[in-house]
Enzyme design. Structure first.
Site, short mmCIF file in Angstrom:
data_model
loop_
_atom_site.label_atom_id
_atom_site.label_comp_id
_atom_site.label_asym_id
_atom_site.label_seq_id
_atom_site.Cartn_x
_atom_site.Cartn_y
_atom_site.Cartn_z
CG ASP A 3 20.16 -6.10 -25.12
OD1 ASP A 3 19.02 -6.09 -25.62
OD2 ASP A 3 20.49 -6.88 -24.20
CB VAL A 4 16.66 -3.95 -29.43
CG1 VAL A 4 17.43 -3.70 -30.70
CG2 VAL A 4 16.23 -5.41 -29.29
CE1 TYR A 46 9.61 -15.20 -32.60
CE2 TYR A 46 8.04 -16.69 -33.66
CZ TYR A 46 9.00 -15.71 -33.75
OH TYR A 46 9.37 -15.22 -34.97
P1 NAP Z 1 18.58 -14.96 -36.10
O1 NAP Z 1 19.24 -15.56 -37.28
O2 NAP Z 1 18.73 -15.59 -34.77
O3 NAP Z 1 19.01 -13.44 -35.98
C1 NAP Z 1 18.48 -12.67 -34.93
C2 NAP Z 1 19.09 -11.30 -34.98
O4 NAP Z 1 18.55 -10.54 -33.88
C3 NAP Z 1 20.59 -11.35 -34.84
O5 NAP Z 1 21.16 -10.37 -35.66
C4 NAP Z 1 20.80 -10.98 -33.36
O6 NAP Z 1 22.01 -10.27 -33.23
C5 NAP Z 1 19.64 -10.02 -33.12
N1 NAP Z 1 19.27 -9.91 -31.71
C6 NAP Z 1 18.76 -10.88 -30.90
N2 NAP Z 1 18.56 -10.37 -29.68
C7 NAP Z 1 18.96 -9.07 -29.72
C8 NAP Z 1 19.01 -8.03 -28.76
N3 NAP Z 1 18.60 -8.20 -27.50
N4 NAP Z 1 19.49 -6.82 -29.15
C9 NAP Z 1 19.93 -6.63 -30.42
N5 NAP Z 1 19.91 -7.58 -31.37
C10 NAP Z 1 19.43 -8.79 -31.01
O7 NAP Z 1 17.00 -14.81 -36.32
P2 NAP Z 1 16.14 -14.59 -37.65
O8 NAP Z 1 15.59 -15.89 -38.03
O9 NAP Z 1 16.92 -13.80 -38.63
O10 NAP Z 1 14.95 -13.70 -37.06
C11 NAP Z 1 14.91 -12.30 -37.22
C12 NAP Z 1 13.51 -11.81 -36.97
O11 NAP Z 1 12.62 -12.46 -37.86
C13 NAP Z 1 13.00 -12.10 -35.57
O12 NAP Z 1 12.23 -11.00 -35.11
C14 NAP Z 1 12.12 -13.31 -35.76
O13 NAP Z 1 11.10 -13.37 -34.81
C15 NAP Z 1 11.56 -13.03 -37.14
N6 NAP Z 1 11.09 -14.24 -37.86
C16 NAP Z 1 11.97 -15.22 -38.24
C17 NAP Z 1 11.49 -16.32 -38.94
C18 NAP Z 1 12.39 -17.42 -39.44
O14 NAP Z 1 11.88 -18.43 -39.91
N7 NAP Z 1 13.69 -17.29 -39.37
C19 NAP Z 1 10.12 -16.42 -39.21
C20 NAP Z 1 9.27 -15.41 -38.80
C21 NAP Z 1 9.77 -14.31 -38.12
P3 NAP Z 1 23.15 -10.59 -32.15
O15 NAP Z 1 23.25 -12.07 -32.05
O16 NAP Z 1 24.33 -9.91 -32.77
O17 NAP Z 1 22.67 -9.91 -30.92
#
Ligand code: NAP
Length: 260
Positions: free
Chosen positions: A64-65, A157
């Protein structure tokens, strides 16, 4: 180009799913040794198996980061397995939606703990290894939401994603003498597991708001991260790269309608 990635040890946080999984696969496809990090062990192992099946190198670390002990263990395990940490992609993040009247202190704190404190802890933990190696690359996953745009329900966020950039700019100065760069990718809308519950109508409207007429992919973000992580990007630090198909460009919806 980007041959420099081969054999480099890279930690990708939040790589059990979504964008982080895409970043990990892009780096592995270029020969990097990838430490996959998340809390969902089963999902991490599935990504690890996928990378190995394509001839890549990967290990899984459940962490957990937002927890300092987990982050220290994550870095120690990577150093033990791969001999160091050359690249950190601090990508793990959460985005619970809540509009201002319903935004609780708990949701605010949780978002800051994972997105801001988590990024800080990971950066702080890898830096001593990079200083010892005399080089390093750190890539944060921020967002257009916060640094550039706003969206109802994501005030907390957006604040967390802008905070990452504030942190980055001072870190870039502090780390420059050690030949460590820190930059950020700012994705637009990428359909990942984290946003899979969004209504089809929302997805269609979002797609229509992108001049390129498509949503982003995890690979799109992965390739931008790959650039920042390469030796070729050695003179770029403290910078942001928007990966959004032009989404933030239109002055108004009229600019898009003009072209459709
Ligand atoms: P996602 O599909 O929900 O994946 C999130 C990832 O973060 C999962 O691998 C999850 O792993 C991990 N995570 C969450 N909380 C954590 C914790 N406390 N410790 C360790 N790992 C944790 O989300 P995503 O859309 O890929 O987003 C990834 C990043 O991109 C985020 O920083 C988000 O803000 C950014 N982002 C996303 C979008 C978009 O449209 N999707 C747009 C802009 C920015 P576990 O479930 O295994 O813990």
């Amino acid at each position: 180009m980007f041959q420099s990635i081969a054999d480099r040890a890279v930690i990708v946080t939040g790589s059990s799913k979504g964008i982080g999984k895409g970043i990990a696969k892009v780096f592995a496809s270029r020969g990097a040794k990838v430490a996959l990090v998340g809390r969902d062990e089963k999902a991490l192992k599935a990504v690890e198996a996928e990378i190995k099946a394509s001839g890549g190198t990967a290990i899984s670390i459940v962490a957990d980061v937002s927890q300092i002990a987990d982050v220290k263990r994550m870095v120690a395990a990577t150093v033990e397995q791969f001999g160091g940490v050359d690249i950190l992609c601090a990508n793990a993040g959460i985005f619970p939606s809540a509009k201002l009247p319903d935004l609780t202190v708990e949701t605010w704190d949780q978002t800051m703990e994972v997105n801001v404190r988590g990024s800080f802890l990971c950066v702080q933990a890898v830096v001593p290894h990079m200083i010892r190696a005399g080089r390093g690359r750190i890539v944060l996953t921020s967002s257009i939401t916060g640094p550039v745009t706003g969206y109802p329900g994501w005030m907390h966020y957006g604040a967390s994603k802008a905070a990452q950039l504030g942190m980055m700019r001072t870190a870039a100065i502090e780390l420059a003498a050690h030949k460590i760069t820190i930059n950020a990718v700012l994705p637009g809308n990428v359909p990942t597991e984290g946003v899979s519950q969004l209504a089809p109508d929302y997805v269609k409207k979002m797609t229509d708001a992108v001049p390129q007429g498509r949503l982003g992919t995890a690979d799109d973000v992965g390739f931008a991260a790959l650039f920042f992580a390469s030796d070729e990007a050695s003179y770029i630090t403290g910078q942001t790269l928007i990966v959004d198909g032009g989404q933030v460009l239109p002055e108004s919806h009229m600019a898009l309608e003009e072209m459709r």
